[in-house]
Design a protein around this motif. Sequence first.
Motif, PDB file in Angstrom:
ATOM      1  N   ALA A 131      11.623 -13.381  20.033  1.00  0.00           N
ATOM      2  CA  ALA A 131      11.237 -11.997  19.685  1.00  0.00           C
ATOM      3  C   ALA A 131      11.319 -11.780  18.173  1.00  0.00           C
ATOM      4  N   ILE A 132      12.368 -12.339  17.540  1.00  0.00           N
ATOM      5  CA  ILE A 132      12.511 -12.221  16.088  1.00  0.00           C
ATOM      6  C   ILE A 132      11.364 -12.946  15.386  1.00  0.00           C
ATOM      7  N   ARG A 133      10.990 -14.095  15.908  1.00  0.00           N
ATOM      8  CA  ARG A 133       9.858 -14.832  15.327  1.00  0.00           C
ATOM      9  C   ARG A 133       8.581 -13.998  15.393  1.00  0.00           C
ATOM     10  N   ARG A 134       8.364 -13.319  16.519  1.00  0.00           N
ATOM     11  CA  ARG A 134       7.166 -12.466  16.648  1.00  0.00           C
ATOM     12  C   ARG A 134       7.202 -11.325  15.634  1.00  0.00           C
ATOM     13  N   GLU A 135       8.415 -10.745  15.455  1.00  0.00           N
ATOM     14  CA  GLU A 135       8.558  -9.674  14.474  1.00  0.00           C
ATOM     15  C   GLU A 135       8.271 -10.197  13.059  1.00  0.00           C
ATOM     16  N   LEU A 136       8.767 -11.389  12.760  1.00  0.00           N
ATOM     17  CA  LEU A 136       8.538 -11.982  11.447  1.00  0.00           C
ATOM     18  C   LEU A 136       7.052 -12.225  11.190  1.00  0.00           C
ATOM     19  N   ILE A 137       6.371 -12.716  12.228  1.00  0.00           N
ATOM     20  CA  ILE A 137       4.923 -12.954  12.103  1.00  0.00           C
ATOM     21  C   ILE A 137       4.211 -11.626  11.822  1.00  0.00           C
ATOM     22  N   GLY A 138       4.605 -10.589  12.565  1.00  0.00           N
ATOM     23  CA  GLY A 138       3.995  -9.267  12.358  1.00  0.00           C
ATOM     24  C   GLY A 138       4.251  -8.726  10.967  1.00  0.00           C
ATOM     25  N   LEU A 139       5.503  -8.870  10.497  1.00  0.00           N
ATOM     26  CA  LEU A 139       5.825  -8.408   9.147  1.00  0.00           C
ATOM     27  C   LEU A 139       5.063  -9.206   8.089  1.00  0.00           C
ATOM     28  N   GLY A 140       4.964 -10.537   8.309  1.00  0.00           N
ATOM     29  CA  GLY A 140       4.234 -11.388   7.362  1.00  0.00           C
ATOM     30  C   GLY A 140       2.774 -10.982   7.257  1.00  0.00           C
ATOM     31  N   ARG A 141       2.162 -10.677   8.394  1.00  0.00           N
ATOM     32  CA  ARG A 141       0.754 -10.244   8.381  1.00  0.00           C
ATOM     33  C   ARG A 141       0.606  -8.910   7.664  1.00  0.00           C
ATOM     34  N   ASP A 142       1.557  -8.008   7.933  1.00  0.00           N
ATOM     35  CA  ASP A 142       1.496  -6.689   7.303  1.00  0.00           C
ATOM     36  C   ASP A 142       1.633  -6.810   5.782  1.00  0.00           C
ATOM     37  N   ILE A 143       2.586  -7.649   5.339  1.00  0.00           N
ATOM     38  CA  ILE A 143       2.778  -7.874   3.897  1.00  0.00           C
ATOM     39  C   ILE A 143       1.519  -8.471   3.284  1.00  0.00           C
ATOM     40  N   SER A 144       0.939  -9.455   3.977  1.00  0.00           N
ATOM     41  CA  SER A 144      -0.273 -10.116   3.485  1.00  0.00           C
ATOM     42  C   SER A 144      -1.450  -9.143   3.397  1.00  0.00           C
ATOM     43  N   ASP A 145      -1.621  -8.326   4.446  1.00  0.00           N
ATOM     44  CA  ASP A 145      -2.735  -7.368   4.472  1.00  0.00           C
ATOM     45  C   ASP A 145      -2.603  -6.332   3.358  1.00  0.00           C
ATOM     46  N   ARG A 146      -1.372  -5.838   3.148  1.00  0.00           N
ATOM     47  CA  ARG A 146      -1.162  -4.820   2.114  1.00  0.00           C
ATOM     48  C   ARG A 146      -1.339  -5.401   0.716  1.00  0.00           C
ATOM     49  N   ALA A 147      -0.900  -6.656   0.535  1.00  0.00           N
ATOM     50  CA  ALA A 147      -1.050  -7.302  -0.768  1.00  0.00           C
ATOM     51  C   ALA A 147      -2.520  -7.570  -1.087  1.00  0.00           C
ATOM     52  N   ALA A 148      -3.309  -7.881  -0.059  1.00  0.00           N
ATOM     53  CA  ALA A 148      -4.732  -8.172  -0.255  1.00  0.00           C
ATOM     54  C   ALA A 148      -5.529  -6.913  -0.584  1.00  0.00           C
ATOM     55  N   LYS A 149      -5.000  -5.772  -0.135  1.00  0.00           N
ATOM     56  CA  LYS A 149      -5.696  -4.501  -0.369  1.00  0.00           C
ATOM     57  C   LYS A 149      -5.261  -3.945  -1.729  1.00  0.00           C
ATOM     58  N   VAL A 150      -6.125  -4.019  -2.724  1.00  0.00           N
ATOM     59  CA  VAL A 150      -5.803  -3.542  -4.074  1.00  0.00           C
ATOM     60  C   VAL A 150      -5.951  -2.025  -4.092  1.00  0.00           C
ATOM     61  N   ASP A 151      -4.796  -1.340  -4.205  1.00  0.00           N
ATOM     62  CA  ASP A 151      -4.768   0.119  -4.126  1.00  0.00           C
ATOM     63  C   ASP A 151      -3.957   0.664  -5.296  1.00  0.00           C
ATOM     64  N   VAL A 152      -4.500   1.665  -5.980  1.00  0.00           N
ATOM     65  CA  VAL A 152      -3.814   2.259  -7.132  1.00  0.00           C
ATOM     66  C   VAL A 152      -2.491   2.878  -6.717  1.00  0.00           C
ATOM     67  N   GLU A 153      -2.435   3.453  -5.508  1.00  0.00           N
ATOM     68  CA  GLU A 153      -1.250   4.161  -5.042  1.00  0.00           C
ATOM     69  C   GLU A 153      -0.108   3.218  -4.682  1.00  0.00           C
ATOM     70  N   SER A 154      -0.415   1.956  -4.402  1.00  0.00           N
ATOM     71  CA  SER A 154       0.607   1.024  -3.935  1.00  0.00           C
ATOM     72  C   SER A 154       0.689  -0.175  -4.875  1.00  0.00           C
ATOM     73  N   ASP A 155       1.652  -0.135  -5.811  1.00  0.00           N
ATOM     74  CA  ASP A 155       1.784  -1.238  -6.760  1.00  0.00           C
ATOM     75  C   ASP A 155       2.625  -2.358  -6.140  1.00  0.00           C
ATOM     76  N   PRO A 156       2.526  -3.578  -6.662  1.00  0.00           N
ATOM     77  CA  PRO A 156       3.231  -4.730  -6.077  1.00  0.00           C
ATOM     78  C   PRO A 156       4.742  -4.553  -6.003  1.00  0.00           C
TER      79      PRO A 156
END
Length: 494
Positions: free
Chosen positions: A121-146
């Motif tokens: 279950a923790i591994r699934r959560e980690l995968i989900g968090l990793g995807r979320d981090i990756s998706d947000r980093a790929a989306k260049v948004d003025v409101e959300s800095d690195p």
Amino acid sequence: MNQVFNPTGTEIQQPETLPHSIEAEQQLLGAILTNNDVYDRIASIIKPQHFHDPVHQRIYEVAAARIARNNLASPVTLKTFLEDDEGLKALGGPAYLARLAGVAVSSFAVREYAQMIYDLAIRRELIGLGRDISDRAAKVDVESDPKSQIVEAEQKLYALSEQGKAESGFQSFLKAVTDAVKVADAAYQRDGGLAGLSTGLDDMDKKLGGLHRSDLLILAGRPSMGKTSLATNIAFNVAKSYRRGKLHDGTDGAVNGGVVGFYSLEMSAEQLAARVLSEAAEVPSEQIRKGDMTEAEFRRFVEAAKALESCPLYIDDTPALPISQLAARARRLKRTHGLDLLIIDYLQLVRPATARDSRVNEVSEITQGLKAIAKELDVPVIALSQLSRQVESREDKRPQLSDLRESGSIEQDADVVMFVFREEYYVEREKPSDDRLDEIAAWQERMDRLHGKAEVIIGKQRHGPIGSVDLSFDGQFTRFGNLAKAYQQDQRGY
């Protein structure tokens, strides 16, 4: 998507499967339905949300609820609660419950199955968090800095490592009541009957019941009242009495005292350490600063430094820290060394994460952030605060809630508001001229009565009464202590 190749070399796309084990889930549920006693061995490891199959989640939830009430959880008793469950119908209806009980091989391996399900279950959560981090980093948004993304990612990873899930969500009243009973039991078992962490100051502990987890405590006062000294004394008292051992829930932690994190935004770490050593070695801080010590005093100073070098007191003297960075560093400290008390000196020097249109809104963001840190890390947070100058213009110099700078947000978000007050400081500045003998005598009598005494006024407390606590104050060593009462003085021969 996973990429695989068939023998002809043609690339085939297959849906990615998140890590899970249906067989382990079936074995665990079957063992519980066959023998309810095994539930006690795995209840602390696994929760319904750790099951991958939603039907298995619901079966475990109903079974756990029945067992917690000392009722039987078997295929027959669970059938009543789950026979209308559409997911269970797809698996064969109530007959699936009987099959689960039938395939359970043995109950001796239930902890291994539970641990396996939890880890997956923790591994699934980690995968989900990793995807979320990756998706947000790929989306260049003025409101959300690195930088803010890094802080947010660290916060989610910390929550996952501490609780086993990214978000705790709602919890039942039964769990909340059970936790409250555990806290009360710990207070009953502990010497002195404290529900919280001891400050080392007896009268203050009695008034507050100790420092409670997840509380935000504001310690306010005018300059020279001794705010930093009192906070330093509390930090030293908590850290020097730290003892690690088994807690009532079976986990390792601080059974006495605790690990202290101290944000010194005004003084350097060296200056703060000198204050602590002044108290421990009983050498005036002024002499330490000048290096004006006798050989005996210097020897005491060095011996105190050696005795305290393993003291779990961690100081961060980075100036003008944003509230988001302050939270991130506190999380890191708890993850690496543990954390039982956090102190911020002082609130007005913390920066908001974003610039606001008014100072009141900035302070509101900071106090809300500090309260959020207290709840997230489950530790008491003591934040020092300045008072407005209107105290000086009153005849009665005792501070009150309205004297807090930007008082609305501070007073609203804090669980406890305390004021440090030393009347001696003001009376000393009212000394009459030497030719007024009667006034000099009255002034001297008043000074003798107030000398070495301080007062901590509790202006707000969610968990208990308001009022004041009398303490001793030794300006030489910038040390607050317990004030001996008249009956204690007689007993001790003072």
